[in-house]
Write an enzyme that holds these catalytic residues in place. Structure first.
Site, PDB file in Angstrom:
ATOM      1  N   TYR A 150      50.096  29.526  43.037  1.00 27.59           N
ATOM      2  CA  TYR A 150      48.898  28.995  42.645  1.00 27.59           C
ATOM      3  C   TYR A 150      48.865  27.927  42.376  1.00 27.59           C
ATOM      4  CZ  TYR A 150      47.564  33.924  41.027  1.00 27.59           C
ATOM      5  OH  TYR A 150      48.604  35.390  40.509  1.00 27.59           O
TER       6      TYR A 150
ATOM      7  N   GLY B  40      38.127  43.817  38.256  1.00 30.68           N
ATOM      8  CA  GLY B  40      38.258  44.240  39.796  1.00 30.68           C
ATOM      9  C   GLY B  40      36.689  42.723  40.106  1.00 30.68           C
TER      10      GLY B  40
END
Length: 285
Positions: free
Chosen positions: A58, A182
């Protein structure tokens, strides 16, 4: 299992414990303004989060560490209050690269230890410092590695993983659910044809009943099953909202109704690895 905003840790088999909700810190480095991650982690800690999920990939672990150290200096938390999970990226799977990569994470964080260090994905890329190595024709450069099929588990109402959850519970293994909402729609690694989870009619109707959002219902569903969730957000209101899941509970019937939403749909298909000889995602474990 009693959970509250003040205490929401669940036991691990080694005698330690893990907070059942954490802040995910993934972001696209090129698109994220400097300091965004640090501000978000500080807001999360002030809100009550004690679990931070990060990764070398990241490229913001230095900001995560800055935020944690600042909150320690303020007296808001002590180091032992924070559970930090770091990850080994796919270009550093060779055994001799593991320790130096972990040590780099510790230098970036400026912390003495991490609480959990996991293999981010079981398939390997060509070793080196390039995160996504390709050849001159633009094809991915894969690398064969000798790994057990290790993967932190995708888990949400459209992919409830009942067999895996039952197995883990029988063996005192705690599941950490990535992508619990999701919501990512990045076409390079997500199947964007999958139905948007948070628009589901049942989840939204339950949200109205409890004066909660569909996202809060989804997170509550998983923590009520004993599954750790790590929703990612850099939005201050969303960070706070995602944590407000300890003041209501779903009934057994509602839990069953949500379980029945299962479509065995995996949002995260890691499409960049679909040609890798060790690609494992064709079937549920």
């Amino acid at each position: 299992m009693y959970l509250s905003a003040a205490y929401h840790r669940i036991p691990l088999s080694d005698g330690n414990s893990i907070p059942i909700i954490g802040l995910g810190t993934y972001s696209e480095p090129r698109l994220t303004p400097k300091g965004t991650c640090a501000r978000s982690v500080k807001i999360a800690i002030d809100t009550g989060y004690r679990h931070i999920d990060g990764a070398y990939l990241y490229q913001n672990e230095h900001e995560v560490g800055e935020a944690i150290r600042e909150k320690i200096a303020e007296g808001k938390v002590q180091r032992q209050d924070i559970f930090y999970c770091g990850k080994l990226w796919a270009t550093h799977h060779d055994p001799q690269m593991v320790r130096p990569t972990l040590e780099r994470t510790l230098r970036d964080l400026q912390l003495d230890y991490v609480d959990l260090y996991i293999i981010e994905i079981p398939m390997a890329f060509k070793p080196g410092d390039e995160f996504y190595p390709k050849d001159e024709n633009g094809k991915w450069l894969y690398h064969k590695s000798n790994l057990c099929a290790t993967w932190e588990v995708e888990c949400h109402p459209y992919f409830t993983q009942p067999k895996l959850l039952k197995f883990c519970q029988q063996h005192d293994i705690v599941i950490i659910a990535y992508s619990p909402l999701g919501t990512s729609r990045n076409p390079s690694w997500v199947n964007v044809s999958s139905p948007p989870l948070l628009k589901d009619a049942l989840l939204n109707s339950l949200g109205k009943k409890y004066n909660k959002t569909a996202a809060q219902v989804v997170l509550r569903f998983n923590i009520q099953r004993g599954v750790v969730v790590i929703p990612k957000s850099f939005n201050p209101e969303r960070i706070k909202e995602n944590f407000q899941i300890f003041d209501f509970s779903l009934t057994e019937e509602e839990m069953k109704d949500i379980e029945d939403l299962n479509k065995n749909v995996r949002f995260v298909e890691m499409l960049m690895w679909c040609d890798h000889p060790e690609y494992p995602f064709h079937d549920e474990y």
